[in-house]
Motif scaffolding. Structure first.
Motif, PDB file in Angstrom:
ATOM      1  N   LEU A   1      -4.059   5.711  13.916  1.00 43.88           N
ATOM      2  CA  LEU A   1      -5.063   6.170  12.945  1.00 43.88           C
ATOM      3  C   LEU A   1      -5.919   7.250  13.604  1.00 43.88           C
ATOM      4  CD1 LEU A   1      -6.127   2.708  11.467  1.00 43.88           C
ATOM      5  CD2 LEU A   1      -4.320   4.241  10.677  1.00 43.88           C
TER       6      LEU A   1
ATOM      7  N   LEU B   1     -11.774   1.964   7.819  1.00 40.52           N
ATOM      8  CA  LEU B   1     -10.966   0.752   7.667  1.00 40.52           C
ATOM      9  C   LEU B   1     -11.850  -0.442   7.996  1.00 40.52           C
ATOM     10  CD1 LEU B   1      -8.306  -0.735   7.199  1.00 40.52           C
ATOM     11  CD2 LEU B   1      -7.734  -0.333   9.606  1.00 40.52           C
TER      12      LEU B   1
ATOM     13  N   LEU C   1     -10.482   2.351   2.992  1.00 43.86           N
ATOM     14  CA  LEU C   1      -9.781   1.112   2.650  1.00 43.86           C
ATOM     15  C   LEU C   1     -10.674  -0.053   3.076  1.00 43.86           C
ATOM     16  CD1 LEU C   1      -7.319  -0.431   1.651  1.00 43.86           C
ATOM     17  CD2 LEU C   1      -6.307  -0.187   3.920  1.00 43.86           C
TER      18      LEU C   1
ATOM     19  N   LEU D   1      -6.605   8.151   6.797  1.00 39.85           N
ATOM     20  CA  LEU D   1      -7.591   7.083   6.717  1.00 39.85           C
ATOM     21  C   LEU D   1      -8.774   7.373   7.634  1.00 39.85           C
ATOM     22  CD1 LEU D   1      -7.746   4.467   5.091  1.00 39.85           C
ATOM     23  CD2 LEU D   1      -6.941   3.241   7.117  1.00 39.85           C
TER      24      LEU D   1
ATOM     25  N   LEU E   1       0.829  -1.213   0.000  1.00 39.36           N
ATOM     26  CA  LEU E   1       0.000   0.000   0.000  1.00 39.36           C
ATOM     27  C   LEU E   1       0.864   1.264   0.000  1.00 39.36           C
ATOM     28  CD1 LEU E   1      -2.772  -1.034   2.555  1.00 39.36           C
ATOM     29  CD2 LEU E   1      -2.813  -1.224   0.063  1.00 39.36           C
TER      30      LEU E   1
ATOM     31  N   LEU F   1       0.079   0.245   6.939  1.00 43.74           N
ATOM     32  CA  LEU F   1      -0.775   1.435   6.858  1.00 43.74           C
ATOM     33  C   LEU F   1      -0.018   2.718   7.156  1.00 43.74           C
ATOM     34  CD1 LEU F   1      -3.849  -0.018   8.802  1.00 43.74           C
ATOM     35  CD2 LEU F   1      -3.443  -0.066   6.340  1.00 43.74           C
TER      36      LEU F   1
ATOM     37  N   CYS G   1      -0.852   5.904   4.872  1.00 42.13           N
ATOM     38  CA  CYS G   1      -2.210   6.456   4.946  1.00 42.13           C
ATOM     39  C   CYS G   1      -2.697   6.582   6.383  1.00 42.13           C
ATOM     40  CB  CYS G   1      -3.177   5.597   4.143  1.00 42.13           C
ATOM     41  SG  CYS G   1      -3.209   3.855   4.623  1.00 42.13           S
ATOM     42  N   ALA G   2      -1.804   6.507   7.363  1.00 43.19           N
ATOM     43  CA  ALA G   2      -2.224   6.542   8.760  1.00 43.19           C
ATOM     44  C   ALA G   2      -2.871   7.867   9.137  1.00 43.19           C
ATOM     45  CB  ALA G   2      -1.028   6.257   9.670  1.00 43.19           C
TER      46      ALA G   2
END
Length: 625
Positions: free
Chosen positions: A179, A161, A136, A158, A127, A151, A154-155
């Motif tokens: 996240l 999830l 996602l 995002l 990713l 991740l 994109c932490a």
């Protein structure tokens, strides 16, 4: 020639075609629908029977839908240079592999749908490059592992999830805790057995957490849960509420779940799986006073140990309680022990000292703790001087003089003194139970008559070795006063207790009463020096016999070959056949003579055949008689 200038003059007046539209239409893959009349550009290929990502994609597309196909892999070049792609759907394919960096060019991507595929793991590079990803969807795969850095890119962006309907037993909880903008987290229908405390404390924007249908027995309290009101269903919930779903888990309803029971919920779908008194009852129907815990109780600990310096030592501690207590060890110097270069602490409560030193001697403390309290137990360790080196011609190699080591022999004065010293270091043995004779693998146990105890049904012997925790039981008839223990391990120390099983006249139930305990050690098995073992002798004899048989066969074959050569290639015992003789015809004085032949050894009957060897021609016509 005049026609050509006229054609050239009329050519600019013809309507010009639109090159961009032709180029765009030529980039639309077969069986796909492409929206190219207005921006953003879209390529729609759902259910087109595709086996791979079409290579003739318009790289300017902002939406690409490839759901419900048969794509098995996503390669690095499949989505290269699609820097403007915002939405990518690969749902319900057969994708097993995603190449590292396959989405590296999709830096503007907002939504990625990979649900309904056959992914088994997600690595750190698969990713990479999705720095603007918000949604996602990875549900309905076969995911069993999620890398800690999967991740990372994109932490911070995002928001949604979905990891539901997978085979996840563990999760990178530290990575999930970063996240910060996630609103919805779907972990339902997995194999999660535990959630660490504080796993969701930094998810300040979390609005829905789904953990239904896992293997969770408890849910630890989290600071996030205390800040927000918890609801069961999202309908009508305020914007600041947290929707928590945890039904379908085998919840163990004890004091650790009191915090959850105190929350105001609107549903009663969750049920208790244990303890047995609460099993099957609705979670919200159980009163708070029934969510109880049991403090730990130490049920077994190692007896006092004495080991020479440089040898390993194992200290054991077992405890029971509800919830299951966690065992820790404290050294004689007051230090908390854990895994190090010299010690290893196991989850079952065993502490192993790999190499003991004289400074390790003293009282070790076992601490068993759970939510209801803690219990302690002391284990004494004595570290003596290192053993002297054994010489090759030492007396330890002499054969035992007392015969078979399994023969029961009375202990000598030296062994009695050693037993007395061992008894001083351990708990005192009861005089009622005695081990009078013991060998390497057997011991004779005796105990006095228990006439004061009425209604004795039988005697029970319990014993175990100090090197393990396996407790062995032997049931003896009520009229016996001794028992021969066999199948013991050599060179071990055993703790033994005898109990009388009787019927209590007051309650009418079967009860036990200790008769006494004792400790004894079996003798080590000594092997004489220089005497080969029976398996070694047997193997040597088999090899020697096989060599003799092979040599005999070779000699026999050699003799046959020599005799065959001496007789000229004919088998012995047979005479050579006479050489063939050519038949020669001759005519002498009008008679034909047969060629001479060697006289046979015996008279034989002969038939004379007259042969005419003259050539046949006109001059040799037959004449009359």
């Amino acid at each position: 020639m005049a026609i050509l200038p006229l054609f050239l003059c009329l050519l600019p007046l013809a309507p010009a075609s639109s090159p961009p539209q032709l180029a765009t239409s030529s980039l639309c893959p077969r069986r796909c629908r492409c929206q190219t009349q207005s921006l953003p550009l879209s390529v729609l290929c759902p259910g087109a029977g595709l086996l791979f990502v079409p290579p003739s994609l318009d790289r300017r597309a902002a939406e690409l839908r490839l759901a419900d196909n048969f794509i098995a892999a996503v390669r690095r070049r499949d989505l290269a240079n699609m820097t403007g792609l915002l939405h990518l759907s690969l749902s319900r394919n057969t994708i097993r592999h995603v190449a590292a960096g396959a989405f590296a060019d999709l830096r503007a991507l907002r939504a990625l749908h990979l649900d309904g595929n056959r992914l088994t793991s997600l690595g750190e590079g698969q990713l990479r490059g999705l720095v603007n990803l918000r949604h996602l969807i990875l549900s309905n795969n076969q995911l069993a592992a999620l890398a800690a850095g999967a991740l990372d890119d994109c932490a911070e962006t995002l928001e949604d999830l979905d990891l539901s309907y997978n085979n996840l037993e563990q999760l990178p909880w530290e990575a999930l805790g970063r996240l910060g903008n996630v609103n919805t987290l779907g972990l339902d229908h997995n194999l999660l057995a535990s959630v660490p405390a504080g796993a969701f404390s930094r998810l300040h924007k979390l609005a829905r957490l789904d953990m239904t249908s896992n293997r969770l027995t408890t849910i630890p309290p989290d600071p996030l849960f205390s800040r927000l009101p918890l609801l069961a269903r999202p309908r009508g919930s305020p914007a600041s509420a947290l929707v928590l779903a945890f039904g379908g888990n085998p919840l163990h309803c004890n004091c650790e779940l009191v915090w959850l029971r105190r929350l105001a919920r609107e549903d009663d779908l969750e049920a208790c799986a244990s303890p047995p008194a609460l099993g099957g009852r609705y979670f919200w129907a159980v009163g708070e006073e029934e969510f109880v815990c049991e403090p730990p109780v130490v049920t077994h600990r190692s007896p006092p140990l004495a080991v020479p310096a440089g040898r390993p030592a194992a200290l054991r501690c077992r405890a029971v309680g509800d919830p299951e207590p966690h065992v820790r060890w404290v050294s004689p110097q007051g230090r908390l022990l854990g895994n190090s270069s010299r010690a290893r602490a196991f989850p079952n409560g065993t502490l192993e000292l790999l190499i003991t030193e004289p400074s390790d001697g003293g009282i070790f403390t076992c601490i068993a703790a759970n939510a209801a309290g803690e219990a302690t137990a002391a284990v004494e360790l004595t570290v003596g001087p290192p053993p002297p080196p054994q010489l090759a011609n030492s007396t330890s190699c002499d054969p035992p003089r007392d015969g078979d080591p399994d023969v029961l022999t009375p202990p000598s004065a030296a062994s009695a003194s050693a037993s007395a010293k061992a008894a001083d270091t351990g708990p005192p043995a009861d005089r009622g139970v005695q081990v009078t004779e013991h060998g390497a693998t057997a011991a004779l146990v005796q105990w006095p008559d228990q006439r004061p105890v009425p209604g004795i049904r039988m005697y029970q012997i319990q014993y175990n070795s100090s090197a393990d925790d396996i407790l062995v039981y032997r049931m003896i008839s009520a009229d016996s006063r001794s028992f021969l223990l066999t199948d013991l391990a050599t060179g071990r120390t055993y703790d033994l207790c005898v109990l009388a099983v009787y019927e209590d006249s007051t309650t009418g139930l079967t009860a036990t009463r200790p008769v006494g305990c004792a400790r004894f050690s079996t003798e080590p098995t000594l092997q004489p020096c220089g005497v080969p073992h029976a398996p070694f002798l047997g193997g040597t004899m088999i090899i020697a016999l096989g060599g003799v048989i092979v040599a005999s066969v070779l000699v026999f074959i050699f003799v046959l070959l020599m005799r065959y050569k001496v007789h000229g290639g004919q088998p012995p015992g047979k005479a050579k056949a006479p050489a063939p003789v050519s038949s020669v015809c001759s005519q002498t004085n009008g008679t034909t003579q047969a060629p001479s032949a060697p006289e046979p050894s015996a008279p034989r009957a002969h038939t004379m055949v007259q042969l005419d060897c003259e050539p046949w021609g006109p001059s040799h016509e037959p004449t009359g008689p």
